[in-house]
Design an enzyme around this catalytic site. Structure first.
Site, mmCIF file in Angstrom:
data_model
loop_
_atom_site.group_PDB
_atom_site.id
_atom_site.type_symbol
_atom_site.label_atom_id
_atom_site.label_comp_id
_atom_site.label_asym_id
_atom_site.label_seq_id
_atom_site.Cartn_x
_atom_site.Cartn_y
_atom_site.Cartn_z
ATOM 1 N N LEU A 211 32.176 -27.146 20.663
ATOM 2 C CA LEU A 211 33.400 -27.411 20.898
ATOM 3 C C LEU A 211 33.746 -28.819 20.705
ATOM 4 C CD1 LEU A 211 33.487 -25.800 24.736
ATOM 5 C CD2 LEU A 211 34.752 -25.208 22.618
ATOM 6 N N SER A 212 34.794 -29.468 21.003
ATOM 7 C CA SER A 212 34.901 -31.047 20.450
ATOM 8 C C SER A 212 34.097 -31.874 21.079
ATOM 9 C CB SER A 212 36.497 -31.496 20.878
ATOM 10 O OG SER A 212 36.964 -31.143 21.852
ATOM 11 N N GLU A 213 33.717 -31.605 22.294
ATOM 12 C CA GLU A 213 32.849 -32.195 23.098
ATOM 13 C C GLU A 213 32.258 -31.419 24.249
ATOM 14 O OE1 GLU A 213 34.419 -36.031 21.548
ATOM 15 O OE2 GLU A 213 35.660 -34.410 22.653
ATOM 16 N N THR A 214 30.701 -31.711 24.551
ATOM 17 C CA THR A 214 30.051 -31.136 25.586
ATOM 18 C C THR A 214 29.430 -32.443 26.362
ATOM 19 O OG1 THR A 214 29.193 -29.313 24.167
ATOM 20 C CG2 THR A 214 27.789 -29.922 26.125
ATOM 21 N N HIS B 256 38.607 -35.707 28.118
ATOM 22 C CA HIS B 256 38.581 -34.488 28.801
ATOM 23 C C HIS B 256 37.308 -33.945 29.196
ATOM 24 C CE1 HIS B 256 36.812 -33.049 24.915
ATOM 25 N NE2 HIS B 256 36.745 -31.780 25.640
#
Length: 268
Positions: A44-47, A74
């Site tokens: 995903l774009s960030e964890t 987010h």
């Protein structure tokens, strides 16, 4: 087995298939290599990785599939949502996050979560025309927003129509490109999209950290310190915003889709 809990949260939305998805990892401190490998696994774009330091006090780090980042809106929203949802933090308590961008605060207001982030200064920038060509746009102006580029376009329609050439963008130096324009919707002041193929995220669905620059940009043009915005990616997301002197307050909603456990020791 490791005592690591996982939560998949959609941030800046209350819709199961909207907003920006993040996995929140709650557990012991892990080696950097393990965090990066897990982020690449989730893709995903960030964890977001949470480690408790004290009462309502947590270390928070964010990883894309390729790199650790200094600030992630987010991921922070998702982390705060998880801590309140699980009862790890009482609803009335302010959460303090220790991050690479200093201390960040999160507070609840009914269904909204307010984040207190640092303001990002904007400086004039003459950008190579190759960037606009790769994006397929003709910006009114270009600015530097920290390590990112901010491009003002003429209209929401122009932003919606963008079909970037990500191969061409990756061939240029960069970190991320924010594009923004006034909103057509009277319920929103401005819209944006964000492209960051350099860090493994072609288009980020909703990017809270960008609004640390977008809020002062639009506050000056519109003559108002309280703003409403929408990031008009395919998934989309809503933000409430307020400009303070050196800080930007941003609020969003979130929903948890699933939760579980990491069953094996992470690779170091």
């Amino acid at each position: 087995m490791s005592n690591i809990r996982l939560f998949h949260v959609n941030a800046f939305s209350r819709q199961p298939l909207g907003g920006n998805p993040a996995v929140v990892v709650l557990g012991p401190a892990l080696p950097d290599a393990s965090q990066l490998a897990m982020a690449a696994e989730f893709n995903l774009s960030e964890t977001a990785f949470l480690v408790q330091l004290g009462r309502a006090h947590y270390q928070l780090r964010w990883f894309t599939p390729k790199v650790e980042v200094d600030l992630c809106g987010h991921g922070t929203l998702a982390a705060a949502h998880v801590l309140w949802q699980t009862g790890a933090v009482a609803a009335h308590e302010t959460i303090r996050f220790e991050t690479r961008s200093g201390e960040l605060l999160a507070q609840r207001e009914d269904e909204w979560i307010w984040l207190d982030f640092p303001r990002v200064a904007l400086t004039p920038l003459t950008l190579d025309l190759a960037y606009a060509a790769a994006l397929g746009c003709q910006p009114r102006q270009t600015l530097a927003a920290g390590a990112k580029f901010l491009l003002e376009l003429a209209s929401e329609e122009e932003i919606r129509a963008l079909l970037p050439d990500f191969h061409a963008l990756r061939a240029l130096p960069g970190r991320g490109v924010i594009v923004t324009a006034p909103s057509n919707d009277p319920n929103h002041d401005f819209v944006s999209r964000y492209f960051a193929p350099w860090v493994g995220v072609d288009e980020d669905p909703v990017t809270g950290s960008n609004h640390c620059a977008l809020v002062p940009f639009w506050a000056e043009r519109l003559g108002k310190r309280q703003l409403r915005a929408r990031q008009i990616s395919a998934r989309g997301g809503e933000l409430r915003l307020e400009l303070q002197e050196a800080r930007v307050l941003m609020a969003g909603q979130a929903v948890t889709l699933w939760q579980g456990e990491w069953l094996l020791p992470p690779a170091s």
